[in-house]
Design an enzyme around this catalytic site. Structure first.
Site, PDB file in Angstrom:
ATOM      1  N   ASP A   1      62.370  42.853 -20.700  1.00 42.48           N
ATOM      2  CA  ASP A   1      62.729  41.777 -19.792  1.00 42.48           C
ATOM      3  C   ASP A   1      61.453  41.014 -19.433  1.00 42.48           C
ATOM      4  OD1 ASP A   1      64.565  40.394 -18.131  1.00 42.48           O
ATOM      5  OD2 ASP A   1      63.784  41.456 -16.399  1.00 42.48           O
TER       6      ASP A   1
ATOM      7  N   ASP B   1      70.339  44.300 -15.814  1.00 45.47           N
ATOM      8  CA  ASP B   1      69.800  45.072 -16.932  1.00 45.47           C
ATOM      9  C   ASP B   1      70.484  46.427 -17.112  1.00 45.47           C
ATOM     10  OD1 ASP B   1      67.830  43.117 -17.451  1.00 45.47           O
ATOM     11  OD2 ASP B   1      66.580  43.937 -15.856  1.00 45.47           O
TER      12      ASP B   1
ATOM     13  N   ASP C   1      64.599  45.532 -14.688  1.00 46.12           N
ATOM     14  CA  ASP C   1      64.466  45.896 -13.275  1.00 46.12           C
ATOM     15  C   ASP C   1      65.653  45.453 -12.429  1.00 46.12           C
ATOM     16  OD1 ASP C   1      64.043  43.214 -13.462  1.00 46.12           O
ATOM     17  OD2 ASP C   1      62.211  43.165 -12.271  1.00 46.12           O
TER      18      ASP C   1
END
Length: 1021
Positions: free
Chosen positions: A338, A688, A684
């Protein structure tokens, strides 16, 4: 609902926007749409869902029932099954404790749901529990509100509404919302600007919206459903151990049947007391073989080694939540990272400032660079030559930029002592301006920079901002609006009224007529030349560097003015231009290069737009080898539009995946896994969680949401992407050590099987009792095997390519090596047993033929008592040979191929210590009477120990020879090249090969025809 206008949505739910739902409508909608709102025993049973464990349970139960069938009494017959079951129970307890907290993600999703909502019902606004909302309810939201359900905007009650939806989409900036219908086809969450998503937070403005989705029918609910649909993937080691267990079960079954069949003729032997008892006797031998062949301690040793590895990884800030994921790191081939909060700090920071210097001398404009990548008020301002500015506030433009940043601002910057970091309340861009004001400092004090460092962190957070707010009184405010693209605040100080403005650079510059010079603080007219220069700098910031830009300006207002109007926002004086971005972490570049060296590909996954994400990747510097991102960067929509074959090819080249939703991340993981990649996903946010759970190893950030952490296998305590590299290196080392102790235990167990099998074939008495075999397997195997897990990490562990998922733990030449070692261990054990009967001074010195006919001793006359075959000395010598030879074999496993002269025993002091401890425990059962009776052993003499060492030491010489061949024989050496999976389906590959073959044959025959005809080219032919 996003593609319907507000009238259509209201008509669909039959609701009056002025009165809201009636009580009867609430009941009816709740009935139609619903409201907004691993047992322990299964966890225990899961620990026994392993083939090796099941075989052990079966062996224990058979031993137990055989003891009952023979009418045996006392503890000894039941000791073996009892110990096996206790070991398995202890191993299950460890597994249950480890996994008790593994499924908390669904519960923790509730932390992101609003508790209450302001609802319009029956014409009145009231505050109700969010769980009472139903589709059709009209809800009012304002700054600080957590959105209670998915809602469609129907009325704007302020000039704008901005929402922070990073936990859902990963966008680094707040998103402006409006009531217009969405025109985009296949709209993703980021495109739905008229939808407020459950769990997101309003950071600016006030509005009303109609509830269109509750509970499972929200974006957050779909994440929960994705997590429920995701099954836990077996790790590569678990798969290989299962395959090994299946293979071992077949081998054990074959050997047991073979031993039983070979001895069918001996069933009627009078020594057994009948056919049935003879059959049971040899069945017990077969069961003893099964116990010998199964490494009872393997599940516990694997668990212990992985647990020790997690402690070492915790010191590297990698907290492991799932033990098997430790070794999965070793074969990771792709990391899907990410961007926001992982590769970047997720803290908007001002990095560039542009001001007009002077028209009289020097350059017209000048740029300043600002350091610092977090909300901490710590950073340095550098001029265009790279020199540090000691007192930035002494420069007129920088001073007024600081004033404007502090006053034209509605955000809050504060220090959180519990978390030890600085936090924001409000817009990220406004907080970035507050931090900039702190970095510029205050004028008039030469000691100001050093004095600021003496403040406590709580005072330092907004010291300069509070100073400017104490100097200026805010009188009036004009909120930001989409048509003006700016906001203004009127401030008063000592009978002086000044209006500060900030906004989009094109809006600010178009309203300016004057400009502030940085060299002397003078104000000069804004000419067309200066305007063009400023617009050029703005386009450079926003285009090439993908910075989010704001223009700052001020205006002296008439004395005594108390109210601002839109007409006041003209004839402004331009102060400067600031550019900000969510900065990349400083250590990420080196970490990515380490990944590439280790053969691991990194794919950046983000909800941001393509241009911004590509700019951040260029700033990281790890993608410079790609040149540009053409063919390496795709939005989710672009990727979905590709045909299947092109998607497969795109996955092989992909480095950046933008504008993604949670479903896209999960889809990406599945597609990569379909290509036989081992995928690690970092993240985070709540968005996700499904992908983290689906990935082979999910890596959550320590500062991330509790949902992401609970769905992950590993948490990075320091949010540092670089920690992943250290964790992967540790994971590879742990896997290498795991292979070594598995091979050690296998070779030891092969020796035990050979020992029993050879004794049965030769017809000599049982060399080892079942309880002695169990002692060897659990104690003498377990301690050294665990200590092998402390072997040092190879220096080049991160220079090798990831191992293939299909790589077997023991294959080919290695299996042959350990088979040779195992055969020697077994023969040495039998040799020790036979030595005592034939050659030992303390033994009977029987002829070998008498030893082979020991079972008929009671039916014929002999020169010796038959009780000699019940003596505990020979089995004690055999058991001691087995223990000592396995200790020497443990030293062989310090390295797979390196000699003991290169990797000496003291390189792993834990192994040396475990060998010493094992020998002390063995001597304890030999020389302490209650234990010696329990294990059917007796003390040995010095002469016995000399023979034990003579029989045991050659195992080192044999393995050194085998290692020499491994290092030097090209025919034996394995080639572990990293093989990419086929991109095309097998049929397409065959067709492609056939086409190439056909073309080649045609060209060959055409060439021959040309030669025969004398043609000059193929066209003539």
């Amino acid at each position: 609902m996003e593609d319907e206008d507000e009238e259509g949505v209201l008509d669909y739910f039959g609701v009056d926007p002025r009165k809201g739902l009636t009580d009867s409508q609430v009941v009816n909608n709740a009935r139609i749409h619903g409201r907004n709102g691993t047992p322990f025993w299964k966890l225990v049973l899961k620990q026994f869902d392993d083939l090796l464990v099941k075989i052990l349970i079966a062996a224990a139960l058979i031993s137990f029932f055989l003891a009952l069938a023979n009418g045996e009494t006392g503890l000894t017959p039941f000791l073996e099954p009892s110990v096996i079951l206790m070991i398995l129970a202890a191993n299950a307890a460890v597994g249950v404790i480890t996994e008790t907290n593994a499924e908390k993600a669904l519960e923790e999703l509730r932390a992101y749901q609003a508790d209450v909502a302001t609802v319009l019902r029956n014409g009145c606004l009231s505050i109700l529990p969010a769980t009472d909302l139903v589709p059709g309810d009209i809800v009012e939201v304002c700054v600080g509100c957590k959105i209670p359900a998915d809602m469609r905007m129907i009325e704007m009650l302020s000039s704008q509404l901005r929402v922070d939806q990073a936990i859902l989409t990963g966008e680094s900036c707040s998103v402006g919302k409006d009531i217009e219908s969405t025109l985009a086809t296949n709209a993703v969450y980021q495109d739905k600007t008229n939808i407020l998503f459950s769990g997101t937070v309003v950071v600016a403005g006030r509005a009303r919206a109609i509830v269109v989705g509750v509970g499972a029918n929200t974006a957050m609910g779909s994440i929960r459903d994705d997590m429920l649909r995701t099954d836990d993937e077996a790790t590569p080691l678990k798969k290989k151990l299962d395959e090994f267990g299946t293979f071992l079960a077949k081998v054990i079954a074959g050997i047991c049947v073979l031993v039983w069949v070979v001895n069918i003729g001996n069933f009627r032997d009078p020594a057994h007391g009948g056919l049935l008892r003879g059959a049971i006797h040899y069945f017990k031998i077969a069961v003893a073989l099964a116990v010998a062949a199964i490494p009872e301690g393997l599940p516990a040793v694997v668990t212990t080694c992985l647990a020790l590895g997690t402690k070492r990884m915790a010191r590297l800030n990698a907290i492991v939540r799932s033990l098997p994921s430790v070794e999965t790191l070793g074969c990771t081939t792709v990391i899907c990272s990410d961007k926001t909060g992982t590769l970047t700090t997720n803290m908007m920071s001002v990095t560039k400032i542009c001001v007009v210097h002077s028209l009289r001398h020097g350059p017209m404009t000048v740029e300043y660079n600002v350091s610092g990548t977090t909300y901490a008020p710590e950073g340095i301002i550098f001029d265009s030559s790279g020199s540090q500015l000691d007192f930035p506030a002494q420069l007129p433009c920088l001073l007024h930029i600081a004033m404007c940043s502090a006053l034209c601002n509605e955000s809050v910057l504060q220090y959180n002592p519990d978390k030890g970091n600085y936090e924001k309340i409000g817009e990220s861009t406004e907080v970035a301006l507050r931090v900039l004001a702190e970095k510029v400092g205050l004028p008039g004090y030469d000691s100001m920079p050093s004095a600021l460092h003496m403040l406590s962190k709580h005072e330092r957070a907004s010291y300069c901002n509070r100073y400017w707010e104490s100097q200026f009184k805010k009188v009036s405010l004009l909120d930001f609006s989409r048509d003006r693209k700016m906001m203004s605040v009127l401030c008063s100080r000592k009978q002086l009224e000044i209006m500060f403005s900030k906004g989009a650079p094109e809006s600010i510059i178009s309203r300016c007529t004057n400009i502030l010079c940085n060299d002397d603080g003078s104000t000069i007219p804004l000419t067309a030349t200066i305007r063009a220069e400023l617009e050029s700098r703005f386009h450079s910031f926003a285009g090439k560097e993908a910075l989010r830009c704001l223009g700052l300006a001020l205006k002296k207002m008439p004395k005594g003015q108390q109210v601002l109007s839109f007409e006041d926002e003209k004839d402004l004086t331009f102060i400067g231009l600031v550019g900000m971005l969510d900065p990349p972490r400083e250590e990420v570049k080196d970490a990515m290069f380490s990944c590439m060296t280790a053969g691991i590909r990194v794919i950046v996954v983000t909800g941001d737009n393509k241009t911004t994400a590509e700019s951040v990747c260029h700033k990281i510097g790890a993608f410079d080898h790609l040149g540009d991102f053409a063919g390496h960067s795709y939005t989710a929509s672009e990727f979905e539009e590709l045909p299947p074959l092109q998607q497969a090819l795109a996955l092989q080249r992909m480095a950046l995946f933008t504008r993604v939703e949670p479903t896209h991340k999960r889809m990406l993981v599945e597609a990569l896994q379909h290509q036989n990649e081992v995928v690690a996903m970092t993240g985070d946010g709540v968005n996700d969680a499904p992908a983290l759970k689906k990935a082979d190893i999910g890596i959550a950030m320590g500062s991330g949401t509790a949902v992401a952490k609970s769905a992950s296998d590993m948490v990075l305590a320091d949010d540092n992407f670089a920690s992943i590299v250290a964790a992967i290196a540790e994971g590879r080392a742990i896997y290498n050590n795991t292979k070594q102790f598995i091979r050690y235990m296998i070779s030891s167990n092969i020796g035990e099987v050979v020992c029993i099998f050879v004794a049965a074939v030769l017809g000599i008495p049982d060399t080892l009792a079942p309880v002695q075999l169990l002692w060897v397997n659990l104690v003498t195997d377990g301690l050294p095997a665990t200590a092998i897990g402390f072997n040092k990490q190879d220096a080049d562990v991160m220079k090798a390519k990831p191992r293939k998922v299909g790589e077997a733990v023991v294959t080919g030449w290695l299996f042959f090596r350990y088979l040779v070692i195992g055969v020697y261990v077994g023969l040495a054990t039998v040799a020790g047993f036979i030595w005592w009967f034939i050659y030992s001074d303390s033994g009977p010195k029987l002829p070998y033929s008498e030893l082979m006919n020991s079972d008929t001793c009671s039916t014929r006359e002999t020169m010796y008592p038959c009780s000699i075959f019940d003596d505990r000395h020979p089995s004690t010598v055999a058991m001691t040979v087995l223990v000592v030879v396995e200790m020497f074999n443990a030293l062989n496993n310090l390295s797979e191929n390196q000699s003991l002269l290169v990797v000496p025993p003291w390189s792993n002091l834990w192994l040396v210590g475990s060998i010493v401890l094992t020998m002390l425990l063995h001597m304890l059962i030999l020389y302490v009477k209650p234990l010696s009776i329990l294990f059917s052993v007796t003390p040995l003499s010095w002469a016995d120990w000399i023979v034990v060492l003579y029989l045991s030491f050659p195992v080192i010489i044999i393995d050194e020879i085998l290692k020499f061949f491994s290092r030097n024989s090209c025919g034996i050496r394995f080639n572990f090249r990293f093989r990419r999976p086929d991109l095309l389906p097998k049929r397409e590959l065959h067709d492609k090969f056939a086409n190439h073959l056909t073309k080649s044959l045609r060209f060959f025959y055409a060439t021959k025809v040309m030669e025969n005809l004398g043609c000059r080219n193929l066209q003539e032919t």
